[in-house]
Design an enzyme around this catalytic site. Sequence first.
Site, mmCIF file in Angstrom:
data_model
loop_
_atom_site.group_PDB
_atom_site.id
_atom_site.type_symbol
_atom_site.label_atom_id
_atom_site.label_comp_id
_atom_site.label_asym_id
_atom_site.label_seq_id
_atom_site.Cartn_x
_atom_site.Cartn_y
_atom_site.Cartn_z
ATOM 1 N N SER A 22 0.823 -1.220 0.000
ATOM 2 C CA SER A 22 0.000 0.000 0.000
ATOM 3 C C SER A 22 0.858 1.271 0.000
ATOM 4 O O SER A 22 1.683 1.491 0.899
ATOM 5 C CB SER A 22 -0.903 -0.042 1.252
ATOM 6 O OG SER A 22 -1.218 1.251 1.688
HETATM 7 N N1 LIG Z 1 -6.672 8.019 1.654
HETATM 8 C C1 LIG Z 1 -6.289 6.903 2.472
HETATM 9 C C2 LIG Z 1 -6.392 5.636 1.648
HETATM 10 C C3 LIG Z 1 -6.250 4.407 2.508
HETATM 11 C C4 LIG Z 1 -6.633 3.153 1.739
HETATM 12 O O1 LIG Z 1 -7.300 3.197 0.696
HETATM 13 N N2 LIG Z 1 -6.232 2.013 2.260
HETATM 14 C C5 LIG Z 1 -6.567 0.759 1.647
HETATM 15 C C6 LIG Z 1 -5.308 -0.042 1.414
HETATM 16 S S1 LIG Z 1 -4.240 0.804 0.309
HETATM 17 C C7 LIG Z 1 -7.454 -0.011 2.621
HETATM 18 O O2 LIG Z 1 -7.179 -0.086 3.793
HETATM 19 N N3 LIG Z 1 -8.554 -0.579 2.110
HETATM 20 C C8 LIG Z 1 -9.449 -1.360 2.906
HETATM 21 C C9 LIG Z 1 -10.685 -0.614 3.293
HETATM 22 O O3 LIG Z 1 -10.753 0.612 3.078
HETATM 23 O O4 LIG Z 1 -11.601 -1.266 3.816
HETATM 24 C C10 LIG Z 1 -4.873 7.121 2.997
HETATM 25 O O5 LIG Z 1 -4.099 7.812 2.319
HETATM 26 O O6 LIG Z 1 -4.541 6.614 4.080
#
Ligand SMILES: N[C@@H](CCC(=O)N[C@@H](CS)C(=O)NCC(=O)O)C(=O)O
Length: 216
Positions: free
Chosen positions: A9
């Site tokens: 990520s």
């Molecule tokens: N805008 C957020 C994006 C975070 C994000 O999209 N995380 C993803 C992994 S890259 C995640 O945890 N997805 C699972 C979910 O949202 O349930 C940041 O920059 O922290």
Amino acid sequence: MDFYYLPGSAPCRAVQMTAAAVGVELNLKLTNLMAGEHMKPEFLKLNPQHCVPTLVDGDFSLWESRAIMIYLVDRYAKGEKLYPKDPQKRAVVNQRLYFDMGTLYQRFGDYYYPQIFEGAAANSENYRKIGEALEFLEVFLHDQQFVAGGNCLTLADLSVLATLTTFEVAGYDFSGYKSVHEWYGRIQKVALGADINREWAEAARQFFEKVKAPAQ
Ligand SMILES: N[C@@H](CCC(=O)N[C@@H](CS)C(=O)NCC(=O)O)C(=O)O
């Protein structure tokens, strides 16, 4: 400090590099999204939005990578280079951080993630928009050493570095954007934690293997 993360990520890697720059040690808590670990009640108590990165500092829990990066600097950095206190310098760093979140990484995701996670067809308009975002970044970096200008590395460099490392493992060729490409080579030599960013990003490569650029 507990750091809930997934190596592939980009937002998690941006936080990792910030911690390295600030000199704080993270207690790594690998969070396997594929196995649904982010939906477990104990994680939802920390972050009801169930995303990584999530940082837990004592009884304080925070998510959104760029908010975490700013928190780490505000709380733990010696000096103000990474996130300058001067209102206009800080505003430019903020602008680039929002650009990364809302335009550069967003457009990348709009093209790639529906194909990877929903089996969608390639959308050539979304692909074109990635190039347009890179053109904006090219303008920001023209005759500049750093993403937010000035004479030192800031959080904007770390955020965009994490994003572009994902571009690279996705096989997106940005070598045609000269200033961006030169900055990308240069910044990895000076950003602390860039080696780990590079190594962790490899975990994402497998997801992009089947995604191709659309026929032009
Ligand atoms: N805008 C957020 C994006 C975070 C994000 O999209 N995380 C993803 C992994 S890259 C995640 O945890 N997805 C699972 C979910 O949202 O349930 C940041 O920059 O922290």
